[in-house]
Write a protein that holds these residues in place. Structure first.
Motif, short mmCIF file in Angstrom:
data_model
loop_
_atom_site.label_atom_id
_atom_site.label_comp_id
_atom_site.label_asym_id
_atom_site.label_seq_id
_atom_site.Cartn_x
_atom_site.Cartn_y
_atom_site.Cartn_z
N PRO B 124 0.85 -1.20 0.00
CA PRO B 124 0.00 0.00 0.00
C PRO B 124 0.88 1.25 0.00
CG PRO B 124 0.00 -1.04 2.16
CD PRO B 124 0.75 -1.95 1.25
N PRO B 125 0.41 2.30 -0.68
CA PRO B 125 1.24 3.52 -0.73
C PRO B 125 1.45 4.11 0.68
CG PRO B 125 -0.96 3.92 -1.60
CD PRO B 125 -0.85 2.47 -1.36
N GLU B 126 2.67 4.56 0.89
CA GLU B 126 2.99 5.11 2.21
C GLU B 126 2.27 6.45 2.42
OE1 GLU B 126 7.16 5.40 2.89
OE2 GLU B 126 7.48 3.34 2.22
N GLU B 127 1.81 6.66 3.62
CA GLU B 127 1.14 7.93 3.94
C GLU B 127 2.19 9.00 4.21
OE1 GLU B 127 -1.66 7.51 7.07
OE2 GLU B 127 -2.84 6.03 5.99
#
Lengths: 146, 148
Positions: B124-127
């Protein structure tokens, strides 16, 4: 790493071992040395006196000459082995040119050597084949590279 | 003779290739090898480097359905050749025949193993914290102003 395969002429095991970066120890290499060296003892299916004497390193003198002759060829291969893959239900290892007692002795000597040994069975279904190949691949990947 | 190697190539029964097709393909590759077409594949003999090159080329063609092992006798050796022995199976044929039947299972297992290894779980894309400069730019760009 040198991996002994049993049956020692198995196509599937020799191919898999080579495919995953190791050197299979197969009987054909030894036979090739015999049949391509021009000597008086080079005819194919004969064992020479040399093999019988060499076989005495692995079996007692009263053992039938068939086992002694076979061990004269297979014994040095077992000595080289650094790991082994054995097929348990290999009925074809006992055929017209096979020997059940030699097979038992080969497995015994491999067990005595204290090397990593993997025992698998010939598959009968796709699922079994996947399990067999997965086991062999994991075993070979965990051996150190040559 | 020590530098040479003989190999037997066995094509799986479920492969799209046939021994003549593979033979013709390898002939076109112009490798200096002695080759013999058989009912289940090929028998090849040549220098070890050439055989290694051949193995790579065969791997490019159909790596899951062509299996190989070292062979003791050169191709067409009169000591075991059926033509000179008056017919009948040559030594070792029955074992190859038995393993030949199992090759589709092994090929399928190798394929599924490779497919499973290729599956990459997408991360998942990093926040990330949006920098304050970017927020200011956006405010200026869109003309948002603080209501007083």
């Amino acid at each position: 790493m040198k991996v002994f395969v049993f049956p020692p002429n198995s196509l599937i095991l020799a191919d898999l071992v080579e495919r995953f970066g190791h050197e299979p120890i197969v009987i054909m290499e030894e036979i090739r040395k015999k049949v391509t060296t021009p000597e008086i003892d080079s005819p194919p299916l004969n064992v020479s006196e040399e093999e019988l004497i060499r076989g005495l390193r692995y079996v007692a003198v009263e053992t039938p000459s068939g086992i002694r002759g076979r061990m004269g060829i297979l014994g040095p291969l077992i000595d080289q082995a650094e790991a082994a893959v054995i097929i348990e239900n290999a009925d074809f290892a006992f055929g017209c040119s096979g020997c059940a007692r030699t097979n038992i002795l080969v497995k015994y000597l491999l067990g005595q050597k204290e090397i990593p040994i993997l025992k698998v069975e010939y598959p009968s279904t796709v699922e079994n084949a996947e399990v067999m190949v997965r086991k062999i691949v994991d075993f070979l990947k965990n051996l150190s590279k040559p | 003779m020590k530098e040479t190697e003989a190999r037997i190539f066995v094509i799986s029964p479920n492969s799209d290739l046939t021994p003549p097709l593979l033979y013709q393909y390898l002939i076109s590759q112009k490798l200096t090898l002695k080759m013999k077409e058989t009912c289940f594949g090929l028998i090849v003999e040549g220098k070890k480097n050439a055989v290694k090159e051949l193995l790579q080329k065969i791997g490019e063609v159909d790596k899951h359905h062509i299996f190989s092992k070292v062979r003791a006798y050169p191709p067409g050796d009169i000591r075991i050749c059926r033509a000179s022995k008056g017919g009948g199976p040559r030594p070792g044929l029955h074992f190859i025949e038995f393993e030949h039947q199992l090759l589709p299972l092994i090929g399928a297992a190798l394929e599924s193993l490779e497919a499973k290894e290729k599956v990459i779980v997408a991360k998942p894309p990093e926040e990330k914290i949006v920098p304050i400069q970017m927020i200011r730019k956006l405010i200026k760009k869109h003309g948002w102003a603080r209501r007083s």
